[in-house]
Design a protein around this motif. Sequence first.
Motif, PDB file in Angstrom:
ATOM      1  N   ILE A   1     140.068  67.500   1.315  1.00 26.42           N
ATOM      2  CA  ILE A   1     140.116  66.129   0.800  1.00 26.42           C
ATOM      3  C   ILE A   1     138.698  65.688   0.416  1.00 26.42           C
ATOM      4  O   ILE A   1     138.465  65.079  -0.642  1.00 26.42           O
ATOM      5  N   LEU A   2     137.758  66.051   1.319  1.00 27.25           N
ATOM      6  CA  LEU A   2     136.378  65.674   1.040  1.00 27.25           C
ATOM      7  C   LEU A   2     135.846  66.389  -0.208  1.00 27.25           C
ATOM      8  O   LEU A   2     135.087  65.819  -0.996  1.00 27.25           O
ATOM      9  N   LEU A   3     136.315  67.610  -0.387  1.00 26.44           N
ATOM     10  CA  LEU A   3     135.922  68.367  -1.566  1.00 26.44           C
ATOM     11  C   LEU A   3     136.408  67.659  -2.833  1.00 26.44           C
ATOM     12  O   LEU A   3     135.694  67.536  -3.835  1.00 26.44           O
ATOM     13  N   TYR A   4     137.605  67.137  -2.738  1.00 28.56           N
ATOM     14  CA  TYR A   4     138.178  66.367  -3.855  1.00 28.56           C
ATOM     15  C   TYR A   4     137.300  65.152  -4.145  1.00 28.56           C
ATOM     16  O   TYR A   4     136.973  64.851  -5.297  1.00 28.56           O
ATOM     17  N   LEU A   5     136.889  64.487  -3.061  1.00 28.60           N
ATOM     18  CA  LEU A   5     136.065  63.283  -3.223  1.00 28.60           C
ATOM     19  C   LEU A   5     134.689  63.640  -3.806  1.00 28.60           C
ATOM     20  O   LEU A   5     134.144  62.903  -4.634  1.00 28.60           O
ATOM     21  N   ILE A   6     134.162  64.807  -3.382  1.00 28.78           N
ATOM     22  CA  ILE A   6     132.869  65.251  -3.918  1.00 28.78           C
ATOM     23  C   ILE A   6     132.991  65.530  -5.413  1.00 28.78           C
ATOM     24  O   ILE A   6     132.162  65.085  -6.230  1.00 28.78           O
ATOM     25  N   LEU A   7     134.082  66.253  -5.772  1.00 29.48           N
ATOM     26  CA  LEU A   7     134.312  66.544  -7.200  1.00 29.48           C
ATOM     27  C   LEU A   7     134.459  65.248  -7.988  1.00 29.48           C
ATOM     28  O   LEU A   7     133.932  65.103  -9.100  1.00 29.48           O
ATOM     29  N   LYS A   8     135.152  64.305  -7.359  1.00 28.60           N
ATOM     30  CA  LYS A   8     135.394  63.017  -8.032  1.00 28.60           C
ATOM     31  C   LYS A   8     134.077  62.283  -8.289  1.00 28.60           C
ATOM     32  O   LYS A   8     133.938  61.557  -9.279  1.00 28.60           O
TER      33      LYS A   8
ATOM     34  N   ILE B   1     131.096  63.928  -8.600  1.00 27.05           N
ATOM     35  CA  ILE B   1     130.210  64.717  -9.480  1.00 27.05           C
ATOM     36  C   ILE B   1     130.698  64.770 -10.929  1.00 27.05           C
ATOM     37  O   ILE B   1     129.913  64.548 -11.877  1.00 27.05           O
ATOM     38  N   LEU B   2     131.979  65.085 -11.110  1.00 24.25           N
ATOM     39  CA  LEU B   2     132.484  65.368 -12.462  1.00 24.25           C
ATOM     40  C   LEU B   2     132.208  64.259 -13.491  1.00 24.25           C
ATOM     41  O   LEU B   2     131.733  64.564 -14.594  1.00 24.25           O
TER      42      LEU B   2
ATOM     43  N   ILE C   1     124.381  60.453  -9.864  1.00 18.78           N
ATOM     44  CA  ILE C   1     125.256  60.845  -8.732  1.00 18.78           C
ATOM     45  C   ILE C   1     124.718  60.207  -7.453  1.00 18.78           C
ATOM     46  O   ILE C   1     123.509  60.229  -7.200  1.00 18.78           O
ATOM     47  N   ASP C   2     125.633  59.646  -6.675  1.00 18.07           N
ATOM     48  CA  ASP C   2     125.245  59.014  -5.411  1.00 18.07           C
ATOM     49  C   ASP C   2     125.014  60.108  -4.355  1.00 18.07           C
ATOM     50  O   ASP C   2     125.943  60.567  -3.687  1.00 18.07           O
ATOM     51  N   ALA C   3     123.746  60.522  -4.199  1.00 14.89           N
ATOM     52  CA  ALA C   3     123.416  61.638  -3.307  1.00 14.89           C
ATOM     53  C   ALA C   3     123.722  61.318  -1.857  1.00 14.89           C
ATOM     54  O   ALA C   3     124.207  62.172  -1.091  1.00 14.89           O
ATOM     55  N   SER C   4     123.485  60.062  -1.473  1.00 16.86           N
ATOM     56  CA  SER C   4     123.730  59.718  -0.054  1.00 16.86           C
ATOM     57  C   SER C   4     125.224  59.801   0.269  1.00 16.86           C
ATOM     58  O   SER C   4     125.621  60.226   1.361  1.00 16.86           O
ATOM     59  N   LEU C   5     126.027  59.435  -0.750  1.00 16.05           N
ATOM     60  CA  LEU C   5     127.484  59.544  -0.540  1.00 16.05           C
ATOM     61  C   LEU C   5     127.887  61.019  -0.363  1.00 16.05           C
ATOM     62  O   LEU C   5     128.678  61.375   0.528  1.00 16.05           O
ATOM     63  N   LEU C   6     127.289  61.862  -1.222  1.00 21.00           N
ATOM     64  CA  LEU C   6     127.597  63.305  -1.112  1.00 21.00           C
ATOM     65  C   LEU C   6     127.165  63.842   0.246  1.00 21.00           C
ATOM     66  O   LEU C   6     127.885  64.622   0.878  1.00 21.00           O
ATOM     67  N   MET C   7     125.977  63.413   0.701  1.00 22.67           N
ATOM     68  CA  MET C   7     125.489  63.862   2.005  1.00 22.67           C
ATOM     69  C   MET C   7     126.463  63.465   3.109  1.00 22.67           C
ATOM     70  O   MET C   7     126.753  64.240   4.033  1.00 22.67           O
ATOM     71  N   MET C   8     126.964  62.236   2.980  1.00 20.22           N
ATOM     72  CA  MET C   8     127.897  61.742   3.995  1.00 20.22           C
ATOM     73  C   MET C   8     129.166  62.624   4.034  1.00 20.22           C
ATOM     74  O   MET C   8     129.643  63.010   5.091  1.00 20.22           O
ATOM     75  N   TYR C   9     129.632  62.956   2.791  1.00 21.11           N
ATOM     76  CA  TYR C   9     130.825  63.817   2.727  1.00 21.11           C
ATOM     77  C   TYR C   9     130.552  65.179   3.390  1.00 21.11           C
ATOM     78  O   TYR C   9     131.400  65.718   4.091  1.00 21.11           O
ATOM     79  N   ILE C  10     129.362  65.695   3.133  1.00 15.88           N
ATOM     80  CA  ILE C  10     129.030  67.016   3.705  1.00 15.88           C
ATOM     81  C   ILE C  10     128.983  66.943   5.238  1.00 15.88           C
ATOM     82  O   ILE C  10     129.486  67.819   5.930  1.00 15.88           O
TER      83      ILE C  10
ATOM     84  N   THR D   1     145.880  66.383 -23.146  1.00 21.74           N
ATOM     85  CA  THR D   1     145.166  65.263 -22.513  1.00 21.74           C
ATOM     86  C   THR D   1     143.919  64.879 -23.292  1.00 21.74           C
ATOM     87  O   THR D   1     143.366  65.674 -24.062  1.00 21.74           O
ATOM     88  N   THR D   2     143.495  63.637 -23.025  1.00 17.81           N
ATOM     89  CA  THR D   2     142.221  63.192 -23.599  1.00 17.81           C
ATOM     90  C   THR D   2     141.221  62.950 -22.468  1.00 17.81           C
ATOM     91  O   THR D   2     140.019  63.015 -22.665  1.00 17.81           O
ATOM     92  N   ASP D   3     141.786  62.720 -21.261  1.00 16.74           N
ATOM     93  CA  ASP D   3     140.908  62.471 -20.117  1.00 16.74           C
ATOM     94  C   ASP D   3     140.567  63.814 -19.452  1.00 16.74           C
ATOM     95  O   ASP D   3     141.205  64.239 -18.477  1.00 16.74           O
ATOM     96  N   TYR D   4     139.529  64.480 -19.999  1.00 18.41           N
ATOM     97  CA  TYR D   4     139.191  65.813 -19.501  1.00 18.41           C
ATOM     98  C   TYR D   4     138.634  65.786 -18.079  1.00 18.41           C
ATOM     99  O   TYR D   4     138.795  66.716 -17.314  1.00 18.41           O
ATOM    100  N   THR D   5     137.975  64.696 -17.730  1.00 15.60           N
ATOM    101  CA  THR D   5     137.409  64.605 -16.382  1.00 15.60           C
ATOM    102  C   THR D   5     138.514  64.590 -15.345  1.00 15.60           C
ATOM    103  O   THR D   5     138.480  65.330 -14.351  1.00 15.60           O
ATOM    104  N   ALA D   6     139.533  63.749 -15.590  1.00 18.34           N
ATOM    105  CA  ALA D   6     140.665  63.684 -14.647  1.00 18.34           C
ATOM    106  C   ALA D   6     141.364  65.038 -14.586  1.00 18.34           C
ATOM    107  O   ALA D   6     141.744  65.514 -13.499  1.00 18.34           O
ATOM    108  N   PHE D   7     141.509  65.675 -15.761  1.00 19.94           N
ATOM    109  CA  PHE D   7     142.163  66.988 -15.798  1.00 19.94           C
ATOM    110  C   PHE D   7     141.377  68.005 -14.966  1.00 19.94           C
ATOM    111  O   PHE D   7     141.922  68.708 -14.126  1.00 19.94           O
ATOM    112  N   ALA D   8     140.029  68.060 -15.229  1.00 14.48           N
ATOM    113  CA  ALA D   8     139.198  69.054 -14.523  1.00 14.48           C
ATOM    114  C   ALA D   8     139.256  68.820 -13.020  1.00 14.48           C
ATOM    115  O   ALA D   8     139.377  69.770 -12.224  1.00 14.48           O
ATOM    116  N   LEU D   9     139.187  67.529 -12.621  1.00  8.03           N
ATOM    117  CA  LEU D   9     139.214  67.203 -11.185  1.00  8.03           C
ATOM    118  C   LEU D   9     140.484  67.736 -10.528  1.00  8.03           C
ATOM    119  O   LEU D   9     140.448  68.452  -9.513  1.00  8.03           O
TER     120      LEU D   9
END
Length: 685
Positions: free
Chosen positions: A68-75, A77-78, A87-96, A307-315
């Motif tokens: 789930i956290l990986l999903y949030l990290i991708l969300k 970053i992408l 990119i919110d680095a502190s948020l990523l750190m928190m997820y890690i 699709t046109t929303d490639y970010t949502a697709f990639a995520l």
Amino acid sequence: MSQTDENYYENRNSLFQKNESEKFKQDANAVKRGRSRLFEITFYKKGYMFASAILSIISVAASFIPYILLYLILKEILPHLSDPGSIDASLLMMYIVYIIAAVIITLVTMFGALMCSHLAAFQTLYHLKIEFASKLASLPLGYFNQNATGKLRKVMDDNIESIELFIAHHFPDLVGSFAAPVILVLLLLYFDWRVGFVCLIPIALAYVIQAVSFGGKNKVMFLKTYQDALEDMNSSAVEYVRGISVIKIFNQTVYSFKKFHTSIMNYTEFCIKYTYMCRAPMTAFVTILNNISFFIIPIGIWWVTRTTDYTAFALTFIFYLIFSASVVSPFMKLMYVSNKGDVILDGIGRMDETFNTPSVREPVSPADPKAVAGRSIRFANVSFSYTEDNEHKALSDVSFKAEEGQITALVGRSGSGKSTIAHLIPRFWDVDSGAVYVGDTDIRDLKTDDLMDMVSFVFQDVFLFKQSVKDNILVGKQNAADEEVYAAARAAQCDDFIRKLPNGYDTIVDSKGIHLSGGERQRIAIARAILKDSPVIVLDEATAFADPENEYKIQEAFKELVKEKTVIMIAHRLPTIRTAHQIIVMDEGKIAESGTHDALIQKNGVYKKMWEAYDSTLSWRISQNSDLKSDSRNSNDSNGSDDSNGSDDSKNSNDSNGSKNSNDVRKNIPKNVQKTDVSAQGGAV
Ligand SMILES: Nc1ncnc2c1ncn2[C@@H]1O[C@H](COP(=O)(O)OP(=O)(O)OP(=O)(O)O)[C@@H](O)[C@H]1O
């Protein structure tokens, strides 16, 4: 006695105490089978098992948090790929940090779950084994006739230990395997129900293949055949090892010992067939589960073109590709546990067959052993058959009384029922009709333990446990002091040779380099009986195969043992029973005649014929020896050897050349003695 010894005896005592630890014995009115029985046993230690289940669920749930956290990290970053600085680095750190915490929780809780399940498993296994051994001790001997040692060994070692394996390992896995798919399915459908649904298709397909191939009656039948084949191979292996001396003498091999060979072949054939049967569905199952991405990629291709929303697709696409790989482990575990579970269930069924076999029946209101008047043994119109159809009676309407303090001898040809009489006294079997009394009390009215306290048994075939000599003697009276053990050994004429053993009384019987002769083993058995000091003694052909020196010592030991006891004795050699107070002559399960030696000789019946046959055998042996001696002397003379060592040499050459010399012996026997030899074999006493 040391503290360790005391603990040892407490433990060993509990093996033989009925009702004390009958936690696994089933209530006759509520016999549980299959899964409900497995869970009844599994939850013998409820506290530990519930703790294990809860910890296991927490562990499994925590194991999905990183995804789930990986999903949030991708969300995070992408959308910022074009501008990584945003990119919110502190948020990523928190997820890690959360991921690391989740991994630690997963490991710690799984460790806790396994700790709890192992503690429960070891305690359950201990009690199950004790109770099973105790159950075996309470079963009538007939049960062991019908159930080979190898089969019972398999139940005790393999089947019962597989329950331990289930409780210790499979149970936490099972709880996890049930929890994991539920969480998985929810997560699969949560992030994108359409892709999630596509992921569920291969999972469902894999399970349909499994169910069709291995489910239902087919699987049960296969498992039964497998366990039967394994059991058969175990029994034959034990028989093969136990009969190894016969196999060697008759130059048999594992190939020519048909039973063992056939059981191995049957087992092998079954395993190969089963492997072939499993090959296709198992391959399909594993391949499909490991390649869920194969189903996702076409969906991805279809989706990306629309699709046109490639970010949502990639995520979504990347998340599902990674997440679908995690599906394999819990589903494989579930399949593995369910397969193992079936094997364990079959094993439990086999264990329960023994648990549910009626023990020797105990009286509801047992007689007080102290109130039993006298210690004579009386058979009143006893009939008994080993077979249920009562076709062949081993004893028919047998009545006699062995008076207290006297020796009653049983003689008769082989198969006439002597051992059967001996075995009915300690209730190894129960009579079909009539009754056996000790004093004025029917032995069935006494508790088995009380009856066993009254009777000692010296078998012809002495069984010594692979323990110290002292422990083997202590079987007669477990809490005896060392001095009592030594006194019993002295009385049984075995103190001398025991003290010469490498560790004296602490020498382990049958350990490396320690071999006791038949006569020595028998004297240890007599020491046991002397230590037990029970008022009734049953001696079963105890001097049959002893050499003269041993026989003399055994006879001396017997004199000590039988003092003022009620003795029932089966003897091969007529002279040993000559002075018996009463001799009972058995023939085809009936008493042919009875009385003292003199009275029976006077009677001129079967007993007198046995003596005549015995005398003839003796004279046959004497004439055989003297003929052989004169033969050897002649041959030595003709060879020109020295007369003084001729007889010994010829004896050696006779030994090593049995068949040739046995023909010579026959030639030298007068015709009438040859005839007597044959009849003497038929009328062995
Ligand atoms: N465990 C058993 N199961 C089935 N039949 C048995 C069993 N033991 C003995 N029998 C049968 O019961 C009959 C009486 O046997 P028993 O052993 O009492 O004779 P025995 O006089 O003691 O013989 P032996 O002197 O050879 O030991 C025999 O026909 C024998 O085949």
